[in-house]
Write an enzyme that holds these catalytic residues in place. Structure first.
Site, PDB file in Angstrom:
ATOM      1  N   HIS A   1       9.643   7.147  57.986  1.00 55.01           N
ATOM      2  CA  HIS A   1       9.433   7.469  56.569  1.00 55.01           C
ATOM      3  C   HIS A   1       8.639   5.991  55.894  1.00 55.01           C
ATOM      4  CE1 HIS A   1      10.742  11.402  56.527  1.00 55.01           C
ATOM      5  NE2 HIS A   1      11.986  10.820  57.332  1.00 55.01           N
TER       6      HIS A   1
ATOM      7  N   GLU B   1      20.527 -14.255  59.361  1.00 56.21           N
ATOM      8  CA  GLU B   1      21.257 -15.355  58.504  1.00 56.21           C
ATOM      9  C   GLU B   1      21.250 -16.727  59.210  1.00 56.21           C
ATOM     10  OE1 GLU B   1      25.418 -14.822  57.280  1.00 56.21           O
ATOM     11  OE2 GLU B   1      25.926 -13.790  58.887  1.00 56.21           O
TER      12      GLU B   1
ATOM     13  N   GLU C   1      25.083  -4.711  60.408  1.00 61.00           N
ATOM     14  CA  GLU C   1      25.625  -6.082  60.635  1.00 61.00           C
ATOM     15  C   GLU C   1      24.939  -6.855  61.554  1.00 61.00           C
ATOM     16  OE1 GLU C   1      27.660  -7.702  58.972  1.00 61.00           O
ATOM     17  OE2 GLU C   1      28.603  -9.348  60.601  1.00 61.00           O
TER      18      GLU C   1
ATOM     19  N   LYS D   1      30.098 -20.679  52.934  1.00 59.07           N
ATOM     20  CA  LYS D   1      31.125 -19.812  53.446  1.00 59.07           C
ATOM     21  C   LYS D   1      31.644 -18.804  52.413  1.00 59.07           C
ATOM     22  CE  LYS D   1      33.668 -18.206  56.664  1.00 59.07           C
ATOM     23  NZ  LYS D   1      33.141 -17.053  57.528  1.00 59.07           N
TER      24      LYS D   1
ATOM     25  N   TRP E   1      26.889 -28.366  46.225  1.00 60.65           N
ATOM     26  CA  TRP E   1      25.847 -27.379  46.536  1.00 60.65           C
ATOM     27  C   TRP E   1      25.143 -27.260  45.298  1.00 60.65           C
ATOM     28  CZ3 TRP E   1      24.880 -22.083  45.781  1.00 60.65           C
ATOM     29  CH2 TRP E   1      23.994 -21.389  46.891  1.00 60.65           C
TER      30      TRP E   1
ATOM     31  N   ARG F   1      31.801 -25.173  54.330  1.00 61.65           N
ATOM     32  CA  ARG F   1      30.994 -24.560  53.325  1.00 61.65           C
ATOM     33  C   ARG F   1      29.854 -24.613  52.836  1.00 61.65           C
ATOM     34  NH1 ARG F   1      35.743 -22.761  50.451  1.00 61.65           N
ATOM     35  NH2 ARG F   1      34.609 -22.683  48.276  1.00 61.65           N
TER      36      ARG F   1
ATOM     37  N   LYS G   1      23.508 -10.561  60.932  1.00 62.46           N
ATOM     38  CA  LYS G   1      24.045 -11.903  61.515  1.00 62.46           C
ATOM     39  C   LYS G   1      22.766 -12.667  62.136  1.00 62.46           C
ATOM     40  CE  LYS G   1      27.095 -12.233  61.152  1.00 62.46           C
ATOM     41  NZ  LYS G   1      28.224 -12.054  60.282  1.00 62.46           N
TER      42      LYS G   1
ATOM     43  N   CYS H   1      30.491 -25.810  46.887  1.00 59.83           N
ATOM     44  CA  CYS H   1      31.125 -27.037  46.761  1.00 59.83           C
ATOM     45  C   CYS H   1      32.561 -27.253  47.138  1.00 59.83           C
ATOM     46  CB  CYS H   1      30.954 -27.409  45.138  1.00 59.83           C
ATOM     47  SG  CYS H   1      29.441 -27.039  44.234  1.00 59.83           S
TER      48      CYS H   1
ATOM     49  N   ASN I   1      33.844 -27.519  40.904  1.00 59.58           N
ATOM     50  CA  ASN I   1      33.150 -26.461  41.541  1.00 59.58           C
ATOM     51  C   ASN I   1      33.034 -25.562  40.444  1.00 59.58           C
ATOM     52  OD1 ASN I   1      33.382 -27.863  43.504  1.00 59.58           O
ATOM     53  ND2 ASN I   1      34.985 -26.425  44.806  1.00 59.58           N
ATOM     54  N   GLY I   2      32.017 -24.842  40.370  1.00 60.38           N
ATOM     55  CA  GLY I   2      31.547 -23.797  39.609  1.00 60.38           C
ATOM     56  C   GLY I   2      30.530 -23.881  38.605  1.00 60.38           C
TER      57      GLY I   2
END
Ligand code: F6R
Length: 610
Positions: free
Chosen positions: A503, A487, A480, A605, A74, A27, A484, A2, A100-101
């Site tokens: 394996h 996502e 990484e 973000k 969000w 964000r 990338k 948010c 927010n939270g």
């Protein structure tokens, strides 16, 4: 996550709030809303979906009001919808609040308020805060907020307005960022720096449970008991242009191209008389010499940096390094040694799990140093020392330049510590410093691979599975590269230590499965070539990232379908440059798939909730 904005000043409020929220769009959010006053009455405008929908709703509203609050939500409690979006109000519509939270004990408070006859309209945890503040409101908004937060458990950044106090915004935070900007005759608050930069670079960072009361011409800070606080202004050296695309199609590609500059800015100020200066880490030479262990804690891409950190610190500085994902570290009761170092790595400096890990380490009496990008962020302030990466503002959700500057920081720390500990010769140290100095130029050169990468992306964007394999440092880079790709393109991607593939996972390799093999480490190349042959024998399409100097190692065998060649450098440094074509591959594949590169689904973000 948010976003919050709030403003008092001479400007008309709606364009200010919408403009501020736009700066926080990156964000991630699913609905948006604003609250402002008109003729003594609070007006609330909210819309589900993109900000454009809210902006459209504001067209034709000619408010003279110059104070208000705004929010991008969000969804956590309750689906994305107009009724669940913020601002939320008390029943009389005299108090409006954005949050927010997560309010963890909201069910209990809700039940308590309902027993008193309060009617709720949304499914959110936030709405309880609006009613609770109203419950404590007796003509003093700041006091009402202070009383309310005494009952609230969880994380929050609140901004609150009331029609009874039309010239006041009260805000408070705990475990969720909130920043107050001070400009000439106007003040603005926001949950993140980009929303403030158009107005000012002079900001106050709120600490947990500090309350700010913004009125026309004044900003005052209080603790939760009402004692006035003196706070220092921090000057942010980021530029407003960093929050704009500057001719690029997306922030992600802009930030990929900014890497040579970001590496330079991170390295050069710390190169003093040919030596790497890591004094910002707050470790004296004795402490470094006697370090029995380092624990590096981070999340996501930053945890991949930690893996590279482990390889190189152990190899050159001969200090045992443990790597932990922050969400695991905080609950696993780690065994920490009193004279060890805990290093946390974070771009935003606001990642909830990393903050919790930092506090866990400090509670154990262990020194914590942070490698962090955002100046004045919670992690930067709470760690015993902060080593800033100078990536500049990073807007795209998928990290690129911040990641690479974090990597570079690991090398600087490893070599500087090795120098102090005498675990490398003077010659080896000087050679490493020379190589580090050349990295920005090599990063520039590797950007020239763009056309080849675009071509590969075009050939492979319809793939459903991709495997990234490598050994040692190449495995850390594979992790990484895989994150990338998945996502932003939503292609299933996995990273495997090349020797581990057989394996189990090799069962998934079939005709035309894409395997990206990373082979930049001389001592491991032969082994990786064997693993490449294994996947090729099962029909994989193999792309191999290696250095020009190692191309000859692949002669006499045709297991690789295409090479991505990065410039020659000391093997150890390869992840810093090798990651760039991997970032470009993820970017161009996503572009071909037509997805929103900068704002991938379900992601934010900075992850300010657990
Ligand atoms: C991936 C990505 C995330 C972050 C992670 C930690 O591209 O950006 O995995 O690396 O959420 O964030 P910070 O570094 O802000 O603590």
């Amino acid at each position: 996550m948010c976003g919050i904005v709030g403003y008092i000043g001479p400007r008309k409020i709606l364009p200010v709030l919408i403009g501020g929220l736009k700066k926080l769009e990156y964000r991630g959010y699913d609905s948006a809303g604003v609250a402002y006053l008109e003729n003594g009455k609070l007006n609330i405008l909210k819309e589900e979906g993109k900000l454009a929908a809210l902006e459209e709703k504001c067209i034709g509203i000619e408010t003279e009001n110059t104070i208000g609050i705004g929010h991008t939500r969000w969804a956590t409690h309750g689906a994305p919808s107009r009724v669940n979006s913020h601002p939320h109000t008390n029943e009389a519509g005299t108090i409006a609040l954005v949050h927010n939270g997560i309010i963890e004990n909201y069910a209990k408070i809700k039940e308590w308020l309902e027993k008193k006859g309060v009617k709720f309209v949304s499914e959110t945890d936030t709405e309880v805060a609006a009613h609770l503040i109203n419950h404590f409101y007796f003509g003093d908004l700041r006091a009402a907020v202070a009383n309310a937060i005494e009952m609230i458990e969880g994380s929050y950044a609140f901004a609150v307005v009331s029609s009874e106090e039309p010239d006041t915004i009260v805000a408070v935070r705990k475990d969720s960022p909130l920043i107050v900007g001070k400009a000439d005759g106007e003040s603005i608050l926001a949950s993140d720096i980009p929303a403030l930069l158009e107005y000012t670079r002079d900001v106050y960072f709120l600490n947990d449970n500090e309350i700010v009361e913004m009125k026309r011409g004044s900003i005052n800070f209080y603790d939760e008991y009402g004692t006035k606080l003196r706070k220092e202004i921090t000057r942010i050296d980021w530029d407003v242009s960093q929050a704009e695309k500057g001719g690029y199609e997306h922030f992600m590609i802009k930030e990929i191209y900014e890497q040579p500059r970001a590496l330079q800015d991170t390295f050069s100020p710390r190169l003093i008389d040919g030596k790497i200066d890591i004094s910002e880490m707050g470790m004296d030479e004795d402490f470094i010499r006697n370090l029995p262990k380092i624990t590096i804690v981070a999340c996501g891409s930053a945890s991949h940096v930690a893996h590279v950190g482990k390889y190189i610190i152990e190899r050159v500085a001969k200090i045992p390094v443990e790597v932990d994902i922050a969400s695991e570290f905080r609950y696993r009761k780690p065994l920490l040694l009193p004279d060890q170092l805990v290093m946390v790595i974070s771009q935003s400096g606001e990642t909830a799990d990393t903050i919790a890990a930092l506090r866990e380490a400090k509670d154990n009496g262990v020194k914590v140093a942070a490698v962090v990008n955002v100046i004045g962020s919670t992690i930067a302030r709470e760690a015993d020392a902060a080593f800033y990466t100078h990536a500049g503002m990073e807007i795209a959700v998928a990290t690129t330049k911040a990641y690479d500057t974090q990597l570079l920081s690991m090398y600087m720390l490893a070599y500087a510590m090795a120098h102090v500990r005498g675990t490398i010769t003077e010659e080896e140290y000087n050679e490493a410093v020379r190589e580090l100095t050349l990295l920005p130029e090599k990063a520039e050169n590797v950007l020239e691979l763009c056309e080849q990468i675009q071509h590969i992306a075009y050939e492979r964007f319809m793939d459903e599975d991709t495997f990234f394999i490598g050994r040692g440092l190449d495995y850390a880079l594979a992790m990484e590269a895989s994150l990338k790709l998945k996502e932003i393109s939503y292609i299933h991607a996995e990273a495997y230590a090349a020797g581990e593939l057989k394996h189990g996972t090799i069962a998934l390799i079939e005709k035309n499965t894409l395997v990206v093999a990373i082979a930049t480490q001389k001592d491991l190349i032969e082994k990786t070539i064997s693993n490449i042959k294994e996947v090729k024998a099962r029909g994989a399409h193999v792309i191999c990232l290696t250095m020009e100097k190692y191309l000859s190692e692949f002669k006499d065998q045709d297991s690789v379908d295409e090479f991505i060649l990065i410039p020659d450098m000391m093997d150890m440094m390869a992840p810093i440059i090798g990651v760039i074509p991997m970032q470009m591959l993820a970017y161009y594949i996503t572009l071909d798939k037509g997805f929103d590169v900068d704002k991938p689904r379900n992601l934010a973000k900075s992850v300010t909730v657990e």
